[in-house]
Design a protein around this motif. Structure first.
Motif, PDB file in Angstrom:
ATOM      1  N   GLY A   1       0.810  -1.202   0.000  1.00  0.00           N
ATOM      2  CA  GLY A   1       0.000   0.000   0.000  1.00  0.00           C
ATOM      3  C   GLY A   1       0.847   1.258   0.000  1.00  0.00           C
ATOM      4  O   GLY A   1       0.557   2.217  -0.739  1.00  0.00           O
ATOM      5  N   ARG A   2       1.894   1.290   0.814  1.00  0.00           N
ATOM      6  CA  ARG A   2       2.773   2.458   0.838  1.00  0.00           C
ATOM      7  C   ARG A   2       3.537   2.590  -0.470  1.00  0.00           C
ATOM      8  O   ARG A   2       3.795   3.707  -0.940  1.00  0.00           O
ATOM      9  N   LEU A   3       3.898   1.461  -1.047  1.00  0.00           N
ATOM     10  CA  LEU A   3       4.594   1.494  -2.339  1.00  0.00           C
ATOM     11  C   LEU A   3       3.686   2.082  -3.414  1.00  0.00           C
ATOM     12  O   LEU A   3       4.114   2.899  -4.239  1.00  0.00           O
ATOM     13  N   ALA A   4       2.412   1.683  -3.402  1.00  0.00           N
ATOM     14  CA  ALA A   4       1.458   2.187  -4.398  1.00  0.00           C
ATOM     15  C   ALA A   4       1.222   3.681  -4.243  1.00  0.00           C
ATOM     16  O   ALA A   4       0.970   4.386  -5.231  1.00  0.00           O
ATOM     17  N   ALA A   5       1.300   4.180  -3.010  1.00  0.00           N
ATOM     18  CA  ALA A   5       1.041   5.600  -2.762  1.00  0.00           C
ATOM     19  C   ALA A   5       2.253   6.483  -3.040  1.00  0.00           C
ATOM     20  O   ALA A   5       2.140   7.714  -3.046  1.00  0.00           O
ATOM     21  N   THR A   6       3.404   5.876  -3.294  1.00  0.00           N
ATOM     22  CA  THR A   6       4.623   6.647  -3.543  1.00  0.00           C
ATOM     23  C   THR A   6       4.644   7.140  -4.984  1.00  0.00           C
ATOM     24  O   THR A   6       4.349   6.379  -5.908  1.00  0.00           O
ATOM     25  N   PRO A   7       4.975   8.391  -5.222  1.00  0.00           N
ATOM     26  CA  PRO A   7       5.047   8.900  -6.601  1.00  0.00           C
ATOM     27  C   PRO A   7       6.025   8.091  -7.447  1.00  0.00           C
ATOM     28  O   PRO A   7       7.068   7.638  -6.956  1.00  0.00           O
ATOM     29  N   LEU A   8       5.691   7.912  -8.713  1.00  0.00           N
ATOM     30  CA  LEU A   8       6.532   7.132  -9.622  1.00  0.00           C
ATOM     31  C   LEU A   8       7.945   7.695  -9.688  1.00  0.00           C
ATOM     32  O   LEU A   8       8.925   6.930  -9.676  1.00  0.00           O
ATOM     33  N   ALA A   9       8.073   8.982  -9.752  1.00  0.00           N
ATOM     34  CA  ALA A   9       9.402   9.599  -9.873  1.00  0.00           C
ATOM     35  C   ALA A   9      10.283   9.246  -8.676  1.00  0.00           C
ATOM     36  O   ALA A   9      11.492   9.030  -8.817  1.00  0.00           O
ATOM     37  N   THR A  10       9.672   9.179  -7.497  1.00  0.00           N
ATOM     38  CA  THR A  10      10.436   8.832  -6.296  1.00  0.00           C
ATOM     39  C   THR A  10      10.945   7.392  -6.379  1.00  0.00           C
ATOM     40  O   THR A  10      12.108   7.110  -6.074  1.00  0.00           O
ATOM     41  N   LEU A  11      10.072   6.476  -6.786  1.00  0.00           N
ATOM     42  CA  LEU A  11      10.483   5.073  -6.908  1.00  0.00           C
ATOM     43  C   LEU A  11      11.577   4.913  -7.959  1.00  0.00           C
ATOM     44  O   LEU A  11      12.505   4.111  -7.781  1.00  0.00           O
ATOM     45  N   GLN A  12      11.487   5.662  -9.034  1.00  0.00           N
ATOM     46  CA  GLN A  12      12.504   5.549 -10.071  1.00  0.00           C
ATOM     47  C   GLN A  12      13.847   6.077  -9.601  1.00  0.00           C
ATOM     48  O   GLN A  12      14.896   5.575 -10.014  1.00  0.00           O
ATOM     49  N   ARG A  13      13.844   7.090  -8.720  1.00  0.00           N
ATOM     50  CA  ARG A  13      15.115   7.558  -8.147  1.00  0.00           C
ATOM     51  C   ARG A  13      15.712   6.504  -7.227  1.00  0.00           C
ATOM     52  O   ARG A  13      16.932   6.359  -7.147  1.00  0.00           O
ATOM     53  N   ILE A  14      14.860   5.739  -6.537  1.00  0.00           N
ATOM     54  CA  ILE A  14      15.340   4.727  -5.592  1.00  0.00           C
ATOM     55  C   ILE A  14      15.797   3.462  -6.311  1.00  0.00           C
ATOM     56  O   ILE A  14      16.864   2.899  -5.997  1.00  0.00           O
ATOM     57  N   LEU A  15      15.003   3.011  -7.300  1.00  0.00           N
ATOM     58  CA  LEU A  15      15.223   1.694  -7.895  1.00  0.00           C
ATOM     59  C   LEU A  15      15.704   1.738  -9.338  1.00  0.00           C
ATOM     60  O   LEU A  15      16.102   0.697  -9.874  1.00  0.00           O
ATOM     61  N   GLY A  16      15.648   2.892  -9.970  1.00  0.00           N
ATOM     62  CA  GLY A  16      15.942   2.959 -11.390  1.00  0.00           C
ATOM     63  C   GLY A  16      14.651   3.048 -12.189  1.00  0.00           C
ATOM     64  O   GLY A  16      13.574   2.684 -11.707  1.00  0.00           O
ATOM     65  N   ALA A  17      14.764   3.508 -13.422  1.00  0.00           N
ATOM     66  CA  ALA A  17      13.573   3.814 -14.220  1.00  0.00           C
ATOM     67  C   ALA A  17      12.717   2.587 -14.492  1.00  0.00           C
ATOM     68  O   ALA A  17      11.509   2.585 -14.245  1.00  0.00           O
ATOM     69  N   THR A  18      13.326   1.493 -14.968  1.00  0.00           N
ATOM     70  CA  THR A  18      12.544   0.325 -15.391  1.00  0.00           C
ATOM     71  C   THR A  18      11.929  -0.394 -14.200  1.00  0.00           C
ATOM     72  O   THR A  18      10.715  -0.652 -14.169  1.00  0.00           O
ATOM     73  N   GLN A  19      12.757  -0.712 -13.205  1.00  0.00           N
ATOM     74  CA  GLN A  19      12.229  -1.448 -12.057  1.00  0.00           C
ATOM     75  C   GLN A  19      11.262  -0.592 -11.255  1.00  0.00           C
ATOM     76  O   GLN A  19      10.256  -1.093 -10.733  1.00  0.00           O
ATOM     77  N   GLY A  20      11.537   0.702 -11.148  1.00  0.00           N
ATOM     78  CA  GLY A  20      10.632   1.581 -10.422  1.00  0.00           C
ATOM     79  C   GLY A  20       9.250   1.609 -11.053  1.00  0.00           C
ATOM     80  O   GLY A  20       8.231   1.519 -10.360  1.00  0.00           O
ATOM     81  N   ARG A  21       9.189   1.701 -12.390  1.00  0.00           N
ATOM     82  CA  ARG A  21       7.893   1.723 -13.075  1.00  0.00           C
ATOM     83  C   ARG A  21       7.189   0.374 -12.927  1.00  0.00           C
ATOM     84  O   ARG A  21       5.985   0.311 -12.693  1.00  0.00           O
ATOM     85  N   ARG A  22       7.948  -0.732 -13.051  1.00  0.00           N
ATOM     86  CA  ARG A  22       7.339  -2.055 -12.971  1.00  0.00           C
ATOM     87  C   ARG A  22       6.702  -2.285 -11.605  1.00  0.00           C
ATOM     88  O   ARG A  22       5.553  -2.728 -11.500  1.00  0.00           O
ATOM     89  N   LEU A  23       7.426  -1.961 -10.541  1.00  0.00           N
ATOM     90  CA  LEU A  23       6.886  -2.196  -9.201  1.00  0.00           C
ATOM     91  C   LEU A  23       5.777  -1.211  -8.866  1.00  0.00           C
ATOM     92  O   LEU A  23       4.850  -1.546  -8.120  1.00  0.00           O
ATOM     93  N   HIS A  24       5.853  -0.011  -9.401  1.00  0.00           N
ATOM     94  CA  HIS A  24       4.782   0.969  -9.185  1.00  0.00           C
ATOM     95  C   HIS A  24       3.473   0.448  -9.779  1.00  0.00           C
ATOM     96  O   HIS A  24       2.400   0.552  -9.162  1.00  0.00           O
ATOM     97  N   GLU A  25       3.545  -0.151 -10.961  1.00  0.00           N
ATOM     98  CA  GLU A  25       2.348  -0.714 -11.587  1.00  0.00           C
ATOM     99  C   GLU A  25       1.839  -1.923 -10.817  1.00  0.00           C
ATOM    100  O   GLU A  25       0.631  -2.049 -10.566  1.00  0.00           O
ATOM    101  N   ARG A  26       2.735  -2.806 -10.446  1.00  0.00           N
ATOM    102  CA  ARG A  26       2.306  -4.015  -9.747  1.00  0.00           C
ATOM    103  C   ARG A  26       1.687  -3.691  -8.395  1.00  0.00           C
ATOM    104  O   ARG A  26       0.723  -4.336  -7.973  1.00  0.00           O
ATOM    105  N   ALA A  27       2.230  -2.705  -7.705  1.00  0.00           N
ATOM    106  CA  ALA A  27       1.668  -2.328  -6.409  1.00  0.00           C
ATOM    107  C   ALA A  27       0.249  -1.797  -6.547  1.00  0.00           C
ATOM    108  O   ALA A  27      -0.550  -1.869  -5.599  1.00  0.00           O
ATOM    109  N   ARG A  28      -0.093  -1.274  -7.717  1.00  0.00           N
ATOM    110  CA  ARG A  28      -1.441  -0.765  -7.975  1.00  0.00           C
ATOM    111  C   ARG A  28      -2.334  -1.809  -8.651  1.00  0.00           C
ATOM    112  O   ARG A  28      -3.447  -1.505  -9.069  1.00  0.00           O
TER     113      ARG A  28
END
Length: 346
Positions: free
Chosen positions: A142-169
């Motif tokens: 739930g917290r992962l889904a609520a995190t902005p995509l740009a933030t996740l991409q800074r943490i994990l990288g562009a591809t993995q950040g987008r993939r996990l952002h989608e899966r969390a939602r």
């Protein structure tokens, strides 16, 4: 929430103990219900049952219970089944369910189910990624889904950040792709009691790697990958797979890969009931390429291995074993004074 369909139609089936010994028969059981079956060796499969719902007059959960009944009746193997509208949620539902049960996550339940799951339960999040996310306070889906995509991409990288952002939602772009299992061979070791000692587990892995290597060399085959399955006292299991640097049937190479898979799990004080290794993607040895080595020790090890194989062919499988390997149940242990990858005559 994006959905793969209006109703649940995907089964993730995780077969129970001993499944690796009759894996192809268990897959046949699924293909008797639907032709859309994706093999996930050594002990799982995905099935899209949309075309079978009307034929059998059951919903997807009813077909999941039918799979469990047939697996028990025909093969003596229980299974845990996750049911959902897509592979992602079906897999997570199975992992969240108790062993030997059917767990369904309907489309209208998906958001609540994902919100309460730990981030490590999200498919595609390994131990290292989970530690990284938790260090930022992102310890739930739930917290992962609520995190902005740009933030996740800074943490994990562009591809993995987008993939996990989608899966969390709940966005699942995967489908069940019918596949047959690649040729493989497996070996399993069950401990006489729940094993806490990592050294004993490594010795068991050496024994299994040696057994697989000898079996493949006798059949002039090599493996391109290796899978490790660890079974715990609570009847749950973890499976990890690694592609080998080059196709091989060399026992030390298989043992090194098995050790790496085991150590990466970070089991610490886990109560382990048994371990299994599966050599994946078998191919003829003459069709595989091998990097030439100028290491004299490597060539000596291969010559010693060939001599040990000849002794086994003549005197039996346990005539020669790697130093540090486990003997069959009831036998005395080898002395622990030699290198793990050496060879000792019985």
């Amino acid at each position: 929430m994006e959905r793969a369909g209006d109703v649940s139609h995907v089964l993730y089936v995780h077969f129970g103990e001993g499944a690796h010994e009759r894996y192809e028969e268990l897959l046949t059981l699924l293909t008797d219900i639907t032709p859309v079956v994706q093999a996930l060796p050594p002990d799982a499969a995905l099935a899209d049952v949309r075309g079978a719902l009307r034929y059998f007059g059951r919903d997807a959960a009813g077909l999941a219970r039918l799979v469990r009944l047939r697996a028990l009746a025909l093969h003596g193997t229980d299974c845990t089944v996750g049911v959902a509208a897509g592979p992602l949620l079906a897999r997570m539902a199975a992992h969240a369910g108790a062993p030997g049960t059917v767990r369904e996550v309907r489309p209208e339940q998906a958001a609540d189910f994902l919100d309460r799951r730990p981030v490590a339960a999200l498919h595609g999040v390994g131990p290292a990624t989970a530690r990284t996310l938790c260090s930022y306070g992102l310890d739930s889906v739930g917290r992962l889904a609520a995190t902005p995509l740009a933030t996740l991409q800074r943490i994990l990288g562009a591809t993995q950040g987008r993939r996990l952002h989608e899966r969390a939602r709940g966005v699942d772009r995967t489908t069940v792709t019918p596949t047959a299992p690649a040729r493989s061979t497996a070996a399993e070791h069950r401990f006489p009691h729940d094993e806490l000692d990592p050294d004993r587990r490594r010795r068991a892995l050496l024994t299994l790697a040696d057994e697989l290597g000898f079996r493949m060399r006798a059949e002039h085959q090599v493996a391109r990958g290796l899978s490790l399955t660890v079974r715990y006292a609570d009847r749950s299991a973890t499976t990890r797979t690694r592609t080998l640097p080059e196709p091989t049937a060399h026992t030390p190479a298989l043992a090194r890969a098995a050790y790496a898979l085991h150590d990466a799990l970070g089991l610490q004080r886990a109560r382990v009931r048994g371990v299994a290794l599966r050599a994946e993607e078998l191919t003829a040895a003459e069709l595989a390429t091998r990097q030439l080595s100028f290491d004299v020790r490597e060539e000596k090890a291969r010559r010693a291995e060939a001599a040990a194989d000849r002794a086994r062919d003549r005197f039996g499988a346990y005539a020669v074993r790697p130093a540090g390997a486990e003997l069959p149940a009831g036998g005395a242990e080898w002395p622990d004074d030699g290198p793990d990858e050496g060879v000792r005559a019985a």
